[in-house]
Design an enzyme around this catalytic site. Structure first.
Site, PDB file in Angstrom:
ATOM      1  N   TYR A  15       1.123  -1.042   0.012  1.00 49.50           N
ATOM      2  CA  TYR A  15       0.226   0.242   0.153  1.00 49.50           C
ATOM      3  C   TYR A  15       1.030   1.659   0.199  1.00 49.50           C
ATOM      4  O   TYR A  15       0.790   2.015   0.212  1.00 49.50           O
ATOM      5  CB  TYR A  15      -0.681   0.084   1.450  1.00 49.50           C
ATOM      6  CG  TYR A  15      -2.264  -1.198   1.235  1.00 49.50           C
ATOM      7  CD1 TYR A  15      -3.527  -0.037   0.526  1.00 49.50           C
ATOM      8  CD2 TYR A  15      -2.071  -2.004   2.027  1.00 49.50           C
ATOM      9  CE1 TYR A  15      -4.872  -1.054   0.272  1.00 49.50           C
ATOM     10  CE2 TYR A  15      -3.015  -2.890   1.062  1.00 49.50           C
ATOM     11  CZ  TYR A  15      -4.668  -2.120   0.616  1.00 49.50           C
ATOM     12  OH  TYR A  15      -4.806  -3.219   0.408  1.00 49.50           O
ATOM     13  N   TYR A 143     -14.221  -4.078   2.806  1.00 47.85           N
ATOM     14  CA  TYR A 143     -13.241  -4.891   2.740  1.00 47.85           C
ATOM     15  C   TYR A 143     -13.151  -5.933   2.992  1.00 47.85           C
ATOM     16  O   TYR A 143     -13.168  -5.620   4.712  1.00 47.85           O
ATOM     17  CB  TYR A 143     -12.654  -3.669   3.254  1.00 47.85           C
ATOM     18  CG  TYR A 143     -10.829  -4.265   3.081  1.00 47.85           C
ATOM     19  CD1 TYR A 143     -10.070  -4.359   1.286  1.00 47.85           C
ATOM     20  CD2 TYR A 143     -10.109  -5.071   3.926  1.00 47.85           C
ATOM     21  CE1 TYR A 143      -9.530  -4.674   1.347  1.00 47.85           C
ATOM     22  CE2 TYR A 143      -8.721  -5.141   3.594  1.00 47.85           C
ATOM     23  CZ  TYR A 143      -8.392  -5.130   2.161  1.00 47.85           C
ATOM     24  OH  TYR A 143      -6.751  -5.738   1.873  1.00 47.85           O
ATOM     25  N   ASP A 227     -17.312 -12.699   7.490  1.00 46.48           N
ATOM     26  CA  ASP A 227     -15.964 -11.538   7.869  1.00 46.48           C
ATOM     27  C   ASP A 227     -15.588 -11.272   8.990  1.00 46.48           C
ATOM     28  O   ASP A 227     -15.979  -9.866   9.980  1.00 46.48           O
ATOM     29  CB  ASP A 227     -15.572 -10.825   6.992  1.00 46.48           C
ATOM     30  CG  ASP A 227     -14.374 -10.806   6.381  1.00 46.48           C
ATOM     31  OD1 ASP A 227     -13.489 -11.062   7.571  1.00 46.48           O
ATOM     32  OD2 ASP A 227     -13.842 -10.076   6.030  1.00 46.48           O
ATOM     33  N   LYS A 256      -6.005 -11.906  12.068  1.00 46.14           N
ATOM     34  CA  LYS A 256      -5.657 -11.138  12.346  1.00 46.14           C
ATOM     35  C   LYS A 256      -5.337 -11.057  14.156  1.00 46.14           C
ATOM     36  O   LYS A 256      -4.472 -12.548  14.546  1.00 46.14           O
ATOM     37  CB  LYS A 256      -6.212  -9.752  12.294  1.00 46.14           C
ATOM     38  CG  LYS A 256      -6.413  -8.862  11.368  1.00 46.14           C
ATOM     39  CD  LYS A 256      -7.493  -7.758  11.494  1.00 46.14           C
ATOM     40  CE  LYS A 256      -7.067  -7.251   9.960  1.00 46.14           C
ATOM     41  NZ  LYS A 256      -5.809  -6.876   8.633  1.00 46.14           N
TER      42      LYS A 256
END
Ligand code: PLP
Length: 408
Positions: A15, A143, A227, A256
């Site tokens: 990114y 996202y 999600d 995560k």
């Protein structure tokens, strides 16, 4: 040469527009919420290292679990073999996941956890003799990751636009009415980030919406995929965000904070009903998916140790304390824009002429925060603070003060 100079000669960062990027901050070590730089500065990790860290950096118990596992078994193929860390983690997850989720499929990260979920959903209907049920419905501003399937399911944005020729079509909806219209088509699954959409701009949804999505999926007999890559493991104040709405998805994606920020690991957990659709004498109904590092024992062992900390140290109480402090601290930012707080996440969406990820204000603010010793990465004009849960009251107060100074 400094570490940053050596980095610049050989590396390409995620990114990051490498032409203009400021020199990367070289981190030598970390402890708790603090990152220590090569040149002796101390920086508070205000984004939990891209939302993964929860108990703090270099936690002694997690370090010990990792070292102990490395001495026993670092990795082994997971097709045809199994091991204690993988079994134990699956057992422990099933104990705490929303009731009904009964099978754990491992992969490598959040994006792969979503890819697995999408592939499971499509093959589920195919295995049941309904191959035309293959549309995926997602939410605006979603996202779900950077692999091709996860990108397809994400909002059309600067993150995905260059790859448009590779993406498959999904139905995007913004409310329950539009969802119901979509569900009249042949839908394989509805995919949502329950309660909190992260990279789309830290958007908080009411629990009633999540409950409504579950109700409509039931009515139209389709699968619901949650999600929880970002929201799982306490980030919204509950162990899993689905608990706010009291629902069980058919498939849940985790990553995560699953390993408390130590190692990459993905989980896609399903109900028995989904799993059963793959049991057959017909080998074509097998779920043909896997990765070299599936169920890596080191990652699974740290994940189990992290769940031990949740059990032994009232971690969710820390999150509710943090939430109270964030609510009070962000109150004064209301004059600057929309303020949103849920669990250990607080955000302010600054008024902007050109809102969105490419708003230049983001990098400018990030530099100003860094100058003050606070690591934040605004999502364009959305400034958010999401520290590890172990942050103390005084550390939080200090961080809020820096945010106030920079924005005020
Ligand atoms: C909700 C959600 N899903 C999926 C992902 C992708 O996870 P990863 O970066 O581990 O591939 C992210 C990452 O930010 C996320 O926030």
């Amino acid at each position: 040469m400094s570490m940053a100079d050596r980095d610049r000669a050989v590396l390409w960062h995620p990114y990051t527009q490498m032409l203009h990027a400021p020199a990367p901050v070289a981190i030598a070590r970390a402890e708790g919420v603090w990152l220590y730089t090569e040149d002796g500065r101390r920086i508070l990790d205000g984004i939990s290292s891209w939302w993964v860290n929860i108990h703090g950096h270099a936690h002694p118990k997690l370090n010990a679990a990792l070292a102990a596992q490395a001495r026993e078994l670092e990795h082994v193929v997971f097709a045809g073999c199994t091991h204690r860390p993988a079994v134990e983690l699956a057992e422990r997850l099933i104990e705490i996941l929303p009731k009904g989720l009964a099978r754990v499929f491992y992969s490598d990260n959040g994006s792969t956890a979503v890819e697995v979920a999408l592939k499971l959903a499509v093959q589920y209907w195919r295995n049941l003799g309904q191959p035309n049920r293959r549309t995926i419905v997602t939410l605006h501003n979603a996202y779900h990751g950077d692999t091709v399937g996860a990108m397809s399911a994400s909002e059309d944005s600067v993150f995905t636009r260059a790859f448009e020729p590779l993406l498959f079509r999904v139905e995007r909806v913004g409310n329950l009415e539009a969802l119901e219209t979509s569900l009249r088509k042949s839908v394989a699954a509805v995919l949502i980030e329950p309660m909190l959409q992260g990279a789309g701009g830290m958007i908080v949804w009411p629990a009633e919406f999540v409950a409504g999505v579950r109700r409509l999926c039931d009515r139209y007999k389709t699968l619901l995929i949650a999600d929880e890559v970002l929201t799982g493991f306490g980030r919204t104040g509950k162990m899993f965000a689905c608990e706010h709405a009291g629902i069980t998805p058919d498939i849940i994606c985790l990553s995560k904070a699953l390993t408390a920020g130590y190692l990459p690991l993905g989980v896609t957990a399903t109900t028995g009903r989904v799993y059963d659709a793959f049991l057959s004498d017909d080998r074509a109904k097998t779920f043909f998916h896997g990765h070299s590092y599936t169920a890596n024992p080191l990652a699974c062992a740290v994940a189990v140790a992290s769940l031990d900390l949740f059990r032994d140290e009232a971690v969710l109480t820390k999150v509710s304390r943090l939430e109270r402090q964030l609510r009070a601290g962000f109150e004064s930012l209301r004059k600057l824009g929309d303020v949103r707080v849920i669990g250990g996440v607080a955000a302010v969406e600054l008024a902007s002429d050109k809102p969105g990820y490419l708003d230049q204000i983001g990098p400018r603010l990030a530099a100003a925060f860094l100058e003050r010793g606070l690591l934040l990465r605004p999502l364009g004009n959305v400034v958010y603070f999401m520290p590890p849960y172990c942050i103390t009251e005084s550390e939080t107060a200090w961080a809020l003060e820096q945010i106030g100074h920079v924005l005020g």
